[in-house]
Design a protein around this motif. Structure first.
Motif, PDB file in Angstrom:
ATOM      1  N   LEU A  77       0.765  -1.016  -0.204  1.00 25.36           N
ATOM      2  CA  LEU A  77      -0.291  -0.505   0.065  1.00 25.36           C
ATOM      3  C   LEU A  77       0.728   0.912  -0.005  1.00 25.36           C
ATOM      4  CD1 LEU A  77      -3.107  -1.004   2.723  1.00 25.36           C
ATOM      5  CD2 LEU A  77      -3.355  -0.347  -0.054  1.00 25.36           C
ATOM      6  N   LEU A  78       1.991   1.458   1.098  1.00 30.41           N
ATOM      7  CA  LEU A  78       2.781   2.276   0.698  1.00 30.41           C
ATOM      8  C   LEU A  78       3.535   2.434  -0.920  1.00 30.41           C
ATOM      9  CD1 LEU A  78       4.628   4.306   2.052  1.00 30.41           C
ATOM     10  CD2 LEU A  78       6.141   2.912   3.139  1.00 30.41           C
ATOM     11  N   ASN A  79       3.511   1.371  -0.880  1.00 31.80           N
ATOM     12  CA  ASN A  79       4.371   1.567  -2.813  1.00 31.80           C
ATOM     13  C   ASN A  79       3.496   2.118  -3.643  1.00 31.80           C
ATOM     14  OD1 ASN A  79       6.781   0.798  -1.677  1.00 31.80           O
ATOM     15  ND2 ASN A  79       6.486  -1.569  -1.798  1.00 31.80           N
ATOM     16  N   SER A  80       1.917   1.648  -3.405  1.00 30.02           N
ATOM     17  CA  SER A  80       1.275   2.564  -3.984  1.00 30.02           C
ATOM     18  C   SER A  80       1.042   3.467  -4.206  1.00 30.02           C
ATOM     19  CB  SER A  80      -0.168   1.756  -4.187  1.00 30.02           C
ATOM     20  OG  SER A  80      -0.166   0.535  -4.775  1.00 30.02           O
ATOM     21  N   PHE A  81       1.085   4.573  -3.313  1.00 32.65           N
ATOM     22  CA  PHE A  81       0.696   5.550  -2.532  1.00 32.65           C
ATOM     23  C   PHE A  81       2.411   6.349  -2.955  1.00 32.65           C
ATOM     24  CE2 PHE A  81      -2.588   4.771   0.617  1.00 32.65           C
ATOM     25  CZ  PHE A  81      -3.453   5.919   0.093  1.00 32.65           C
ATOM     26  N   LEU A  82       3.872   5.930  -3.262  1.00 32.30           N
ATOM     27  CA  LEU A  82       4.740   6.348  -3.350  1.00 32.30           C
ATOM     28  C   LEU A  82       4.614   6.651  -5.002  1.00 32.30           C
ATOM     29  CD1 LEU A  82       7.056   4.881  -0.803  1.00 32.30           C
ATOM     30  CD2 LEU A  82       6.746   7.254  -0.940  1.00 32.30           C
ATOM     31  N   ILE A  83       4.104   5.658  -6.339  1.00 30.51           N
ATOM     32  CA  ILE A  83       4.411   5.568  -6.790  1.00 30.51           C
ATOM     33  C   ILE A  83       2.848   6.511  -7.659  1.00 30.51           C
ATOM     34  CG2 ILE A  83       3.888   4.327  -9.136  1.00 30.51           C
ATOM     35  CD1 ILE A  83       4.916   1.730  -7.870  1.00 30.51           C
ATOM     36  N   THR A  84       1.504   6.463  -6.901  1.00 27.58           N
ATOM     37  CA  THR A  84       0.882   7.221  -7.543  1.00 27.58           C
ATOM     38  C   THR A  84       0.887   8.758  -7.165  1.00 27.58           C
ATOM     39  OG1 THR A  84      -0.757   5.024  -7.347  1.00 27.58           O
ATOM     40  CG2 THR A  84      -2.156   7.186  -7.754  1.00 27.58           C
ATOM     41  N   VAL A  85       1.145   8.935  -6.392  1.00 29.39           N
ATOM     42  CA  VAL A  85       1.193  10.477  -6.421  1.00 29.39           C
ATOM     43  C   VAL A  85       1.966  11.039  -6.644  1.00 29.39           C
ATOM     44  CG1 VAL A  85       1.665  12.300  -4.252  1.00 29.39           C
ATOM     45  CG2 VAL A  85      -0.011  10.398  -3.714  1.00 29.39           C
ATOM     46  N   ILE A  89       1.157  13.902  -9.786  1.00 35.98           N
ATOM     47  CA  ILE A  89       1.482  15.825  -9.594  1.00 35.98           C
ATOM     48  C   ILE A  89       2.247  15.388 -10.607  1.00 35.98           C
ATOM     49  CG2 ILE A  89       3.452  16.864  -8.456  1.00 35.98           C
ATOM     50  CD1 ILE A  89       2.392  15.723  -5.883  1.00 35.98           C
ATOM     51  N   GLY A  90       3.170  14.577 -11.521  1.00 33.28           N
ATOM     52  CA  GLY A  90       3.933  15.211 -12.657  1.00 33.28           C
ATOM     53  C   GLY A  90       3.413  14.707 -14.015  1.00 33.28           C
ATOM     54  N   ALA A  91       2.381  14.114 -14.030  1.00 31.00           N
ATOM     55  CA  ALA A  91       1.868  14.246 -14.891  1.00 31.00           C
ATOM     56  C   ALA A  91       0.702  15.357 -15.180  1.00 31.00           C
ATOM     57  CB  ALA A  91       0.702  12.774 -15.450  1.00 31.00           C
ATOM     58  N   VAL A  92      -0.015  14.927 -14.454  1.00 35.22           N
ATOM     59  CA  VAL A  92      -1.094  17.033 -13.985  1.00 35.22           C
ATOM     60  C   VAL A  92      -0.011  18.184 -14.460  1.00 35.22           C
ATOM     61  CG1 VAL A  92      -2.454  18.504 -12.993  1.00 35.22           C
ATOM     62  CG2 VAL A  92      -2.649  15.611 -12.623  1.00 35.22           C
ATOM     63  N   ALA A  93       0.684  18.541 -13.669  1.00 42.93           N
ATOM     64  CA  ALA A  93       1.890  19.609 -13.991  1.00 42.93           C
ATOM     65  C   ALA A  93       2.258  20.053 -15.670  1.00 42.93           C
ATOM     66  CB  ALA A  93       3.113  19.081 -12.923  1.00 42.93           C
ATOM     67  N   HIS A 152       4.592   5.392 -15.722  1.00 50.36           N
ATOM     68  CA  HIS A 152       3.321   6.343 -15.635  1.00 50.36           C
ATOM     69  C   HIS A 152       3.172   7.687 -15.472  1.00 50.36           C
ATOM     70  CE1 HIS A 152       1.094   2.745 -14.217  1.00 50.36           C
ATOM     71  NE2 HIS A 152       1.879   2.767 -13.487  1.00 50.36           N
ATOM     72  N   THR A 153       4.026   8.852 -15.775  1.00 46.85           N
ATOM     73  CA  THR A 153       4.210  10.047 -15.412  1.00 46.85           C
ATOM     74  C   THR A 153       4.109   9.919 -17.333  1.00 46.85           C
ATOM     75  OG1 THR A 153       5.217  11.160 -13.781  1.00 46.85           O
ATOM     76  CG2 THR A 153       4.931  12.226 -15.397  1.00 46.85           C
ATOM     77  N   ALA A 154       4.804   9.585 -17.939  1.00 48.19           N
ATOM     78  CA  ALA A 154       4.831  10.117 -19.193  1.00 48.19           C
ATOM     79  C   ALA A 154       3.810   9.342 -20.063  1.00 48.19           C
ATOM     80  CB  ALA A 154       6.050   8.770 -19.728  1.00 48.19           C
ATOM     81  N   ILE A 209      -6.559  10.267 -13.465  1.00 50.64           N
ATOM     82  CA  ILE A 209      -4.802   9.930 -13.178  1.00 50.64           C
ATOM     83  C   ILE A 209      -4.666   9.151 -11.698  1.00 50.64           C
ATOM     84  CG2 ILE A 209      -2.497   9.969 -13.480  1.00 50.64           C
ATOM     85  CD1 ILE A 209      -4.603  10.925 -15.831  1.00 50.64           C
ATOM     86  N   PHE A 210      -5.279   9.292 -10.354  1.00 47.53           N
ATOM     87  CA  PHE A 210      -4.984   8.166  -9.614  1.00 47.53           C
ATOM     88  C   PHE A 210      -5.625   6.711  -9.677  1.00 47.53           C
ATOM     89  CE2 PHE A 210      -6.022   6.870  -5.107  1.00 47.53           C
ATOM     90  CZ  PHE A 210      -4.409   6.758  -4.627  1.00 47.53           C
ATOM     91  N   THR A 211      -7.080   7.144 -10.616  1.00 49.24           N
ATOM     92  CA  THR A 211      -7.725   5.741  -9.867  1.00 49.24           C
ATOM     93  C   THR A 211      -6.698   4.891 -11.246  1.00 49.24           C
ATOM     94  OG1 THR A 211      -9.722   6.552  -9.608  1.00 49.24           O
ATOM     95  CG2 THR A 211      -9.452   5.326 -11.094  1.00 49.24           C
TER      96      THR A 211
END
Length: 283
Positions: A77-85, A89-93, A152-154, A209-211
């Motif tokens: 779960l922690l890894n998923s947050f470290l990957i997703t968040v 942020i990167g994709a939206v920015a 995922h950002t790209a 994108i989070f989903t």
């Protein structure tokens, strides 16, 4: 051109709607109901084939405690947050910047560049498996959280740019012209004029994108091997035993893994709906 509202249809159609809607809702929810019941059962029920009946042995707390005490689910779960968040942020920015450039400026290659972003969404991601894996190995990003974040950002930037460009394109051009006449720089226009106006769209695309990233399974299995960087979607397979499938634990872990995106949607559903309907009406 548009469907007739149910309230304005004939009486038989209204009765059919009232009967069919609950039936279809129950059919749609059947898999979720089965998973929820399985997460509360003991292994004896599953081995006996009691998938839909009332559990003979309720393990409400023990199953959910077992997935945290006996498996590395918390780490997943922690890894998923470290990957997703960071990926969101990167994709939206990046998409806000590219959407601003494609939506505000008029240059010769505007449409071809925009079509490149759109075309990337139609490429089957399975055919990218070998080149992406090879590239991550050459760059030293294979089997790492950073590698999955960058991918995922790209990969999500194309859809986000398509989304944000269309919203920014609908902004009144007079606002941009007025800001320039007042001496604002392009960066100030982007930060102080455009971003506040498209905030609902940013919220909507962030939830989407989070989903997408949280629920990714394919790339998590392609680019990650060790538990140190494994997200929860791919890590659920570790809840099975070596010789016996522990479906009650897998079901409990699946429900826990589904909670973050569901919670974010319900907490931000007003912003999500506002972002999707932004610009739908005039005046």
């Amino acid at each position: 051109m548009f469907p007739t509202p149910i309230a304005q249809t004939s009486q038989p159609v209204q009765w059919l709607y009232r009967i069919a809607l609950p039936v279809l809702l129950v059919v749609w929810l059947l898999p979720l109901i089965a998973i929820a019941l399985t997460s509360l059962r003991g292994p004896a029920d599953i081995f006996a084939g009691n998938y839909w009946g009332t559990p003979t042995q309720w393990q409400i707390a023990s199953n959910y405690l077992a997935i945290f005490q006996g498996t590395p689910l918390a780490r997943y779960l922690l890894n998923s947050f470290l990957i997703t968040v960071p990926a969101v942020i990167g994709a939206v920015a990046l998409s806000c910047l590219s959407g601003f450039a494609l939506g505000i400026y008029r240059f010769r290659m505007n449409l071809p560049v925009f079509f490149l972003f759109v075309a990337g969404n139609f490429v089957p991601f399975q055919i990218l498996m070998v080149p992406v894996r090879t590239l991550s190995l050459h760059l030293g990003l294979y089997d790492s959280v950073l590698g999955l974040v960058l991918f995922h950002t790209a990969f999500q930037s194309g859809f986000c740019t398509f989304f944000m460009r269309n919203f920014i394109l609908e902004l009144p051009g007079e606002l941009i012209d007025a800001a320039r006449m007042d001496g604002a720089t392009e960066w100030q226009i982007f930060r102080r004029v455009v971003l506040p106006l498209v905030r609902p769209a940013i919220a909507a695309v962030s939830i989407l994108i989070f989903t997408f990233v949280w629920n990714d399974y394919f790339w998590a299995t392609v680019l990650i091997q060790g538990d140190h960087a494994m997200p929860v979607t791919a890590g659920l397979r570790a809840l099975n035993g070596q010789w016996v499938a522990q479906w009650h634990l897998v079901a409990a872990g699946s429900l826990v893994a589904a909670l973050p995106p569901v919670a974010i949607f319900f907490l931000k559903q007003r912003d999500f709906i506002a972002g999707l309907t932004m610009g739908a009406t005039k005046g």
